[in-house]
Design a protein around this motif. Structure first.
Motif, PDB file in Angstrom:
ATOM      1  N   GLY A 114      13.070  11.954 -20.814  1.00  0.00           N
ATOM      2  CA  GLY A 114      13.070  10.519 -21.116  1.00  0.00           C
ATOM      3  C   GLY A 114      12.622   9.654 -19.959  1.00  0.00           C
ATOM      4  N   LYS A 115      13.176   9.913 -18.774  1.00  0.00           N
ATOM      5  CA  LYS A 115      12.825   9.104 -17.597  1.00  0.00           C
ATOM      6  C   LYS A 115      11.383   9.375 -17.155  1.00  0.00           C
ATOM      7  CE  LYS A 115      17.465   8.386 -15.758  1.00  0.00           C
ATOM      8  NZ  LYS A 115      17.453   6.940 -16.098  1.00  0.00           N
ATOM      9  N   PHE A 116      10.926  10.601 -17.351  1.00  0.00           N
ATOM     10  CA  PHE A 116       9.536  10.920 -17.016  1.00  0.00           C
ATOM     11  C   PHE A 116       8.593  10.156 -17.943  1.00  0.00           C
ATOM     12  CE2 PHE A 116       6.149  14.494 -16.663  1.00  0.00           C
ATOM     13  CZ  PHE A 116       5.493  13.801 -15.642  1.00  0.00           C
ATOM     14  N   ALA A 117       8.960  10.028 -19.221  1.00  0.00           N
ATOM     15  CA  ALA A 117       8.148   9.261 -20.165  1.00  0.00           C
ATOM     16  C   ALA A 117       8.030   7.805 -19.717  1.00  0.00           C
ATOM     17  CB  ALA A 117       8.761   9.334 -21.566  1.00  0.00           C
ATOM     18  N   GLU A 118       9.144   7.214 -19.284  1.00  0.00           N
ATOM     19  CA  GLU A 118       9.128   5.834 -18.787  1.00  0.00           C
ATOM     20  C   GLU A 118       8.258   5.719 -17.538  1.00  0.00           C
ATOM     21  OE1 GLU A 118      13.169   4.749 -18.122  1.00  0.00           O
ATOM     22  OE2 GLU A 118      13.752   4.982 -20.229  1.00  0.00           O
ATOM     23  N   PHE A 119       8.387   6.714 -16.661  1.00  0.00           N
ATOM     24  CA  PHE A 119       7.603   6.713 -15.422  1.00  0.00           C
ATOM     25  C   PHE A 119       6.114   6.775 -15.723  1.00  0.00           C
ATOM     26  CE2 PHE A 119       5.219   9.264 -12.372  1.00  0.00           C
ATOM     27  CZ  PHE A 119       5.383   8.522 -11.206  1.00  0.00           C
ATOM     28  N   LEU A 120       5.709   7.635 -16.661  1.00  0.00           N
ATOM     29  CA  LEU A 120       4.287   7.784 -16.979  1.00  0.00           C
ATOM     30  C   LEU A 120       3.703   6.476 -17.499  1.00  0.00           C
ATOM     31  CD1 LEU A 120       4.230  11.301 -18.692  1.00  0.00           C
ATOM     32  CD2 LEU A 120       3.378  10.704 -16.418  1.00  0.00           C
ATOM     33  N   GLU A 121       4.466   5.777 -18.297  1.00  0.00           N
ATOM     34  CA  GLU A 121       3.998   4.493 -18.832  1.00  0.00           C
ATOM     35  C   GLU A 121       3.774   3.488 -17.691  1.00  0.00           C
ATOM     36  OE1 GLU A 121       5.387   1.061 -22.066  1.00  0.00           O
ATOM     37  OE2 GLU A 121       6.451   2.981 -21.957  1.00  0.00           O
ATOM     38  N   LYS A 122       4.718   3.433 -16.766  1.00  0.00           N
ATOM     39  CA  LYS A 122       4.595   2.522 -15.625  1.00  0.00           C
ATOM     40  C   LYS A 122       3.472   2.955 -14.682  1.00  0.00           C
ATOM     41  CE  LYS A 122       9.458   1.123 -15.623  1.00  0.00           C
ATOM     42  NZ  LYS A 122      10.752   1.185 -14.889  1.00  0.00           N
ATOM     43  N   ASP A 123       3.315   4.271 -14.518  1.00  0.00           N
ATOM     44  CA  ASP A 123       2.294   4.765 -13.591  1.00  0.00           C
ATOM     45  C   ASP A 123       0.897   4.497 -14.131  1.00  0.00           C
ATOM     46  OD1 ASP A 123       2.048   6.092 -11.010  1.00  0.00           O
ATOM     47  OD2 ASP A 123       1.061   7.706 -12.093  1.00  0.00           O
ATOM     48  N   GLU A 124       0.726   4.613 -15.444  1.00  0.00           N
ATOM     49  CA  GLU A 124      -0.574   4.289 -16.032  1.00  0.00           C
ATOM     50  C   GLU A 124      -0.910   2.820 -15.771  1.00  0.00           C
ATOM     51  OE1 GLU A 124      -3.038   5.033 -20.132  1.00  0.00           O
ATOM     52  OE2 GLU A 124      -0.958   4.380 -20.322  1.00  0.00           O
ATOM     53  N   PHE A 141       0.835  -1.197   0.000  1.00  0.00           N
ATOM     54  CA  PHE A 141       0.000   0.000   0.000  1.00  0.00           C
ATOM     55  C   PHE A 141       0.875   1.255   0.000  1.00  0.00           C
ATOM     56  CE2 PHE A 141      -3.589   2.696   0.883  1.00  0.00           C
ATOM     57  CZ  PHE A 141      -4.681   1.970   0.439  1.00  0.00           C
ATOM     58  N   ASP A 142       1.880   1.272  -0.868  1.00  0.00           N
ATOM     59  CA  ASP A 142       2.742   2.443  -1.042  1.00  0.00           C
ATOM     60  C   ASP A 142       2.243   3.199  -2.269  1.00  0.00           C
ATOM     61  OD1 ASP A 142       4.793   4.325  -1.027  1.00  0.00           O
ATOM     62  OD2 ASP A 142       6.176   3.030  -2.116  1.00  0.00           O
ATOM     63  N   VAL A 143       1.448   4.231  -2.058  1.00  0.00           N
ATOM     64  CA  VAL A 143       0.826   4.951  -3.173  1.00  0.00           C
ATOM     65  C   VAL A 143       1.070   6.453  -3.031  1.00  0.00           C
ATOM     66  CG1 VAL A 143      -1.257   5.217  -4.577  1.00  0.00           C
ATOM     67  CG2 VAL A 143      -0.965   3.176  -3.174  1.00  0.00           C
ATOM     68  N   LYS A 144       2.234   6.896  -3.499  1.00  0.00           N
ATOM     69  CA  LYS A 144       2.505   8.343  -3.536  1.00  0.00           C
ATOM     70  C   LYS A 144       1.902   8.893  -4.823  1.00  0.00           C
ATOM     71  CE  LYS A 144       7.078   7.792  -1.386  1.00  0.00           C
ATOM     72  NZ  LYS A 144       7.300   6.360  -1.730  1.00  0.00           N
ATOM     73  N   THR A 145       1.611  10.163  -4.807  1.00  0.00           N
ATOM     74  CA  THR A 145       1.198  10.814  -6.043  1.00  0.00           C
ATOM     75  C   THR A 145       2.300  11.761  -6.490  1.00  0.00           C
ATOM     76  OG1 THR A 145      -0.610  11.956  -7.177  1.00  0.00           O
ATOM     77  CG2 THR A 145       0.016  12.779  -5.005  1.00  0.00           C
ATOM     78  N   TRP A 146       2.229  12.230  -7.734  1.00  0.00           N
ATOM     79  CA  TRP A 146       3.295  13.043  -8.313  1.00  0.00           C
ATOM     80  C   TRP A 146       2.711  14.299  -8.950  1.00  0.00           C
ATOM     81  CZ3 TRP A 146       2.348  13.834 -13.462  1.00  0.00           C
ATOM     82  CH2 TRP A 146       1.512  12.891 -14.096  1.00  0.00           C
ATOM     83  N   VAL A 147       3.605  15.256  -9.181  1.00  0.00           N
ATOM     84  CA  VAL A 147       3.245  16.450  -9.952  1.00  0.00           C
ATOM     85  C   VAL A 147       4.313  16.645 -11.017  1.00  0.00           C
ATOM     86  CG1 VAL A 147       2.931  18.948  -9.930  1.00  0.00           C
ATOM     87  CG2 VAL A 147       2.036  17.575  -8.044  1.00  0.00           C
ATOM     88  N   GLY A 148       3.863  16.858 -12.238  1.00  0.00           N
ATOM     89  CA  GLY A 148       4.819  17.023 -13.338  1.00  0.00           C
ATOM     90  C   GLY A 148       4.323  18.000 -14.382  1.00  0.00           C
ATOM     91  N   LEU A 149       5.234  18.400 -15.236  1.00  0.00           N
ATOM     92  CA  LEU A 149       4.937  19.350 -16.304  1.00  0.00           C
ATOM     93  C   LEU A 149       4.740  18.572 -17.598  1.00  0.00           C
ATOM     94  CD1 LEU A 149       4.742  22.456 -16.225  1.00  0.00           C
ATOM     95  CD2 LEU A 149       7.098  22.545 -17.055  1.00  0.00           C
ATOM     96  N   LEU A 150       3.583  18.811 -18.244  1.00  0.00           N
ATOM     97  CA  LEU A 150       3.241  18.144 -19.490  1.00  0.00           C
ATOM     98  C   LEU A 150       2.990  19.192 -20.574  1.00  0.00           C
ATOM     99  CD1 LEU A 150       0.635  15.627 -18.018  1.00  0.00           C
ATOM    100  CD2 LEU A 150       2.990  15.087 -18.693  1.00  0.00           C
TER     101      LEU A 150
END
Length: 322
Positions: free
Chosen positions: A296-306, A244-253
């Motif tokens: 690049g790393k943010f793109a990878e993160f978004l894919e995993k987060d979805e 139950f480790d569920v942090k949320t994030w804020v990013g620029l798109l």
């Protein structure tokens, strides 16, 4: 063959020169960062913190525009439709992924955006009304089972992170709570403190004045490890709720199609801004941590987060009709 190679080399050089020129000329007018929520919230505060220093580095005004409504969907959709010219961005959180998964009728998907930079991550704590007399997670779960369907939990809207965390917790703890959505964290916490709702997942910082007054207590944190803001509060896992480790994030798109060279320029400048001690301190005072990721790393993160949110939706047995 030689002529063809020379032609290709010339074309590549021309593209490189065009990119370099675009970078040198950019930005030539004010840049807008859209916040899809009302002024005064966490994302709005972060946007205004970053915009001032970012404007200095770009030698151009960076304007924060609030476009609230529909749990952030109105402003987010507006940026998805904006020209992909590097002059319009949205500072968003997990709802940019989550909202379209919850409501397929929305006019945008995370694929309608290009990643620029992840800025922060935020942990969540499970806040409880003292009127419940449930000092621990074990007590809260036991009370919930004694009164099935009689306890409720607040969120910042249907399909919000807080809503999904509540639904997931219900499924993991095998309890039944009623969902009560609000138009923001502030109103929800005030109702929690007044005892009109019973529990809510929240950023720890807004809880501080209520904890001091004793009008709200915290039963657990949704992280792998205890957090410095609430060092005496055990994690969910410590209390028997695993994974139950569920942090949320804020990013620029940016709108899909925004040139990578421009996105990398903004990303680099944001990284410099986040490295400033006063900015980092201000972010930590909001209850978040600087957690920068470049393009690049943010793109990878978004894919995993979805993929993660799809899994959470399935595990929580979520229905948009809730």
């Amino acid at each position: 063959m030689m002529k063809k190679m020379t032609w290709i080399a010339g074309l590549l050089s021309l593209c490189a020169l065009s990119t370099a020129y675009a970078n040198a000329d950019y930005p030539s007018r004010p840049v807008s960062i859209v916040v899809a929520y009302p002024p005064g919230g966490g994302i709005d505060t972060l946007a205004r913190l970053v915009s001032i220093e970012l404007g200095k580095r770009l030698d151009q005004s960076v304007v924060v525009q609030n476009k609230p409504g529909a749990a952030g969907s109105i402003g987010t959709a507006a940026v998805a439709r904006a020209a992909p010219d590097g002059y319009t961005f949205v500072l968003s959180g997990a709802n940019a992924i989550l909202s379209p998964l919850v409501d397929p009728n929305l006019s945008f998907r995370i694929q309608d955006f290009e990643p620029v930079a992840r800025l922060t991550e935020t942990p969540y704590a499970l806040a409880v009304s003292p009127g419940l007399k449930a000092d621990t997670l074990k007590d809260l779960i036991a009370l919930s089972k004694e009164k099935p369907g009689q306890l409720n939990f607040a969120s910042t809207g249907l399909g919000s992170v807080q809503h999904l965390l509540g639904e997931l917790f219900k499924q993991r703890a095998q309890i039944d709570w009623l969902h009560v959505p609000y138009q923001g964290g502030g109103p929800a916490l005030r109702e929690l403190a007044a005892g009109r709702v019973h529990v809510m997942f929240s950023n720890p910082i807004p809880l501080a004045p209520y904890l001091k007054e004793g009008t709200i207590q915290v039963a657990g944190v949704a992280t792998d490890d205890r957090i410095s803001l609430l060092p005496d509060v055990p994690t969910m896992e410590e209390q028997g709720i695993d994974d139950f480790d569920v942090k949320t994030w804020v990013g620029l798109l940016a709108p899909a199609g925004t040139p990578e060279a421009i996105r990398k320029r903004i990303s680099d400048e944001v990284q410099h801004v986040l490295a400033l001690p006063e900015i980092r301190e201000a972010i930590e005072q909001q209850g978040s941590i600087v957690s920068f990721l470049p393009v690049g790393k943010f793109a990878e993160f978004l894919e995993k987060d979805e993929a993660r949110w799809i899994r959470i939706l399935e595990q929580s047995k979520f229905s948009s009709a809730m």
